[in-house]
Design an enzyme around this catalytic site. Structure first.
Site, mmCIF file in Angstrom:
data_model
loop_
_atom_site.group_PDB
_atom_site.id
_atom_site.type_symbol
_atom_site.label_atom_id
_atom_site.label_comp_id
_atom_site.label_asym_id
_atom_site.label_seq_id
_atom_site.Cartn_x
_atom_site.Cartn_y
_atom_site.Cartn_z
ATOM 1 N N GLY A 440 38.547 33.785 32.369
ATOM 2 C CA GLY A 440 37.575 34.654 32.561
ATOM 3 C C GLY A 440 36.723 34.355 34.099
ATOM 4 N NE ARG A 523 26.625 20.021 30.800
ATOM 5 C CZ ARG A 523 26.410 21.146 31.035
ATOM 6 N NH1 ARG A 523 25.420 21.035 32.329
ATOM 7 N NH2 ARG A 523 26.403 22.252 30.640
ATOM 8 C CB CYS A 524 19.634 18.703 29.680
ATOM 9 S SG CYS A 524 19.155 16.933 30.024
ATOM 10 C CG HIS A 702 38.150 20.182 31.209
ATOM 11 N ND1 HIS A 702 38.875 20.756 30.146
ATOM 12 C CD2 HIS A 702 36.879 20.751 30.895
ATOM 13 C CE1 HIS A 702 38.288 21.500 29.430
ATOM 14 N NE2 HIS A 702 36.929 21.762 29.934
#
Ligand code: GLN
Ligand code: ZN
Length: 765
Positions: A440, A523-524, A702
């Site tokens: 995508g 990371r949030c 990744h």
């Protein structure tokens, strides 16, 4: 006299101060001392934020992860990091994320690189912890320096502190035995370290220690139940009082086990396990009972009057033995609602973030201790907020309720079975064997982010933003044509996030400005707030996908996020079951599917990246969840004609245990993550004949590594042993938005070449 405490406070900071301090340190832009100062500043501030409580948590602060902290406290470090020179903090970050600060990595030459610890989800939350590593020879050694320092710090600030640690069984259960050995065999080596730790905390002045054992809300087999008994029998030599904390669910068959453990108090999640309060009270005569009466997992105000109605009799019985707390650590909610300037006032009046949740605890305690009259005004205001939320037109949309009520089983069924559909689809699409596609998104380049930020800030108008995004879509199409892919996508340039994008366009969703929640390390995420009945005022993606389709003669795959994923990545309503919110989302996305079909889009992908994460903690409850989740997907997807091909995508590899449910979604094609596991996870297809088409990912997106043609062919050849080649697709593991074009282009070139070679081989055979 009800007593108040907290299980844990968010540590990232109301303005994400910790995130920025960590990243500055890692980049080498700021010294270690500055990071330590930020940590101390945040701890002090957070204790002040909690000052209304009787007992405050200490040790809940972490520079990265509380489980990794525990590994350090227990001296359980993998050999690969133990041999490093230098500061403990740097080893800590190496284990957390593969490397520490830029300047601290001078040892790389003598010590070699390091693999970060594995990361996985903390129970059913979106928080990720660093998995402890074990083998048969693992030994432990005690290092209480972090806890003792924070305890001293708290004392100096006049804080009555309760150290928080992870209990020995949960610690073992969350770890991984790298050599496949029995983790429980390590318990005799582990317990003395815990005993030492508790003694040291007692000596340092801690009266209570909170020992978290959330695995008590999951199914435990006999050896683990036994281990609880042996572990706790010898754990505490009387140095401190232990509060055994359980949360995220009911204790059920573990409740009698909990009652036998020699601890001085037990915390129960009374949001999820309200119906166990009575039984626990009966089972723990004379001991402290802490009840989690404010939900630590969502952002809604508590109905204080309703809570008091069931709590008052409990309080009458328990007196001083009753403690009040949030259901779990507040790590999972944003810090402070007062920061929100743009939220609609009415919606805002229904919300409570961490600071507000603690105010609710204090209010409840005051009402219990002094009578409701002592807080009459506050209770009236709370009742008003609850009532307006309940009756608000924003929340209730009769049309949506009617549409949900009108759902028939047929709504989730395709017109014909897969065998019939696939022939019709192939007649239209004329795809080659081993068709190639992507998942995508294409790279979210700096140009894309700049354009979006400029639009959000009002520096460019909508027309300018749209034309910038169209240019990006055109570029993605051009590249895909050049690569020779078979099924193209528009590339998702216009989407910041696969859930937020849809949430922003659906009625029933609100967005905070600063509602950040830690996901892992620095990371949030900022989960959207699903507050009302969901409806779709107008098409959300048709314009973009149609534009992309107009640029190519090849089949275009329209791209949507599925209802279960939207649900699982949002803060959701607590006034109706999750399944109902999910069904409403399903009806809204179904409309989008039908509009795409109407616009001539012949392939539609509905991502369910988060289907697996919604699985309940107890296996016994999986069936029910999967039933409604799969049904919601089917409502979304299955209104189309036989000729329209439905794809779905899931980005996780363990699906053995839910393969039947995945097959039950009846998507024509599913793409999944597989490349890292070398296709081993396809072993499940020996036991289960997956009926439809499948694209096992052959490119690990990744990693910056570029798979070569031979590697891809080897992976697909393995896949073809399990799944007939006529039903195989060739695609990456997941979307490409985090990669660079310089990586994507060669990787996809190899992927397309591999598919061509596979076709030629099959035709020659
Ligand atoms: N379509 C999404 C993308 O490509 C899917 C992302 C995901 O599965 N997490 O970005
Ligand atoms: Zn994915």
């Amino acid at each position: 006299m009800a007593f108040t405490h907290n299980l844990g406070f968010p540590r990232i900071g109301a303005r994400r101060e910790l995130k920025f301090a960590l990243e500055a340190y890692w980049q080498g832009a700021s010294p270690r001392e500055a990071l330590f100062e930020t940590g101390a500043m945040l701890r002090a501030r957070h204790w002040r934020d909690q000052a209304g409580l009787n007992l405050l948590p200490v040790g809940d602060f972490s520079f990265y992860d509380q489980v990794l902290d525990m590994s350090f406290t227990l001296g359980n470090l993998p050999a690969r990091v133990r041999d490093w020179h230098g500061e403990a903090l740097d080893n800590y970050f190496r284990l957390a994320r593969g490397r520490s600060a830029a300047g601290a990595e001078d040892h790389a030459a003598c010590c070699g690189g390091i693999a970060a610890g594995e990361m996985t989800k903390w129970f059913d939350t979106n928080y990720h912890y660093i998995v402890p590593e074990f083998d048969a020879n693992t030994s432990f050694s005690f290092d209480a320096s972090r806890l003792l320092a924070q305890l001293a710090e708290a004392k100096a600030q006049g804080v009555t502190a309760k150290p928080v640690i992870i209990g020995p069984l949960t610690y073992l259960a969350l770890g991984k035995a790298k050599d496949g050995s029995d983790k429980l065999a390590l318990l005799p080596k582990l317990l003395p370290v815990y005993a030492e730790l508790l003694a040291a905390l007692g000596t340092a002045g801690a009266e209570w220690v909170q020992i978290d054992e959330p695995i008590l809300v999951t199914e435990l087999d006999a050896p683990w139940r036994k281990a609880f008994e042996t572990a706790y029998a010898g754990l505490n030599k009387g140095a401190v009082k232990l509060l055994l904390a359980t949360y995220f669910g009911r204790l059920r068959e573990n409740l009698p086990l909990v009652a036998t453990l020699p601890v001085q108090g037990v915390h129960l999640d009374a949001i999820n396990a309200r119906d166990e309060v009575e039984a626990l009270v009966a089972a723990l005569p004379g001991r402290i009972i802490s009840l989690g009466v404010v939900n630590g997992r969502n952002i809604w105000k508590t109905d204080l009057n309703a809570t008091l109605s069931w709590l008052e009799p409990v309080s009458d019985r328990l007196g001083k033995r009753l403690w009040l707390a949030p259901s779990c650590s507040l790590l999972h909610v944003p810090v402070d609602l007062r920061q929100e300037q743009k939220l609609n006032d009415e919606i805002k009046s229904w919300l409570a973030f961490a600071v507000q949740k603690l105010e609710e605890i204090s209010l409840l305690a005051k009402a219990l201790n002094q009578g409701r009259r002592a807080v009459a005004a506050e209770l009236a205001a709370n009742a008003h907020a609850i009532a307006t939320r309940h009756s608000s037109k924003r929340v209730n949309n009769p049309e949506v309720k009617a549409a949900v009520a009108a759902i028939t089983p047929e709504l989730g069924n395709r017109q014909s079975p897969f065998a019939v559909r696939s022939v019709k689809q192939q007649a239209q699409l004329k795809l080659p064997l081993y068709p190639t596609t992507t998942i995508g998104s294409f790279p979210q380049t700096k140009a894309i982010r700049l354009a979006r930020n400029a639009f959000k800030a009002g520096n460019i108008d909508e027309a300018a933003y749209k034309s910038a995004m169209r240019a990006e879509i055109k570029h993605a199409l051009c590249e895909q044509e050049k690569l020779g892919l078979d099924v193209l996508v528009h590339g998702e340039a216009e989407r910041n996030d696969m859930v937020e994008y849809f949430g922003e366009q659906l009625d029933g969703y609100a967005f905070s400005q600063a509602g950040w929640v830690q996901s892992y390390g620095s990371r949030c995420v900022k989960p959207p707030i699903l507050y009302g009945d969901i409806s779709r005022p107008k098409p959300m993606t048709v314009e973009w996908i149609s534009y992309a389709a107009s640029l190519t003669a090849k089949p275009m795959k329209g791209m949507l996020t599925g209802p279960v994923t939207i649900l699982n990545w949002s803060f959701v309503r607590d006034d109706q079951p999750r399944s109902v919110s999910c069904t409403q989302l399903a009806l809204a996305i179904r409309e989008e599917v039908l509009d795409l079909e109407e616009a001539g889009v012949r392939i539609i992908q509905i991502d369910e990246a988060a289907l697996r994460e919604g699985l309940p903690l107890r296996k016994a409850e999986w069936r029910e969840y999967l039933d409604w989740a799969v049904h919601a997907f089917r409502i979304t997807a299955n209104g189309v004609a036989d000729e329209t091909q439905i794809h779905t995508h899931m980005c996780y590899s363990e699906f053995n245990d839910i393969i039947e449910a995945i097959a039950g979604m009846d998507a024509d094609v599913i793409t999944i993550e597989t490349s890292r596991s070398d296709m081993e996870l396809l072993d499940v297809f020996e036991r289960f004949a997956y009926p439809n088409e499948i694209g096992p990912g052959v490119y690990d997106i990744h990693s910056p590594n570029i798979p070569d043609q031979a590697q891809i062919i080897a992976l697909m050849t393995k896949a073809a042993l399990r799944i007939p080649p006529e039903r195989l697709w060739v695609n990456p593991d997941c979307g490409l938005k985090t990669r660079q074009w310089s990586e994507v282009t060669p990787a996809l070139t190899n992927m397309v070449a591999a598919a061509r070679e596979l076709r030629a081989k099959t035709q020659a055979a």
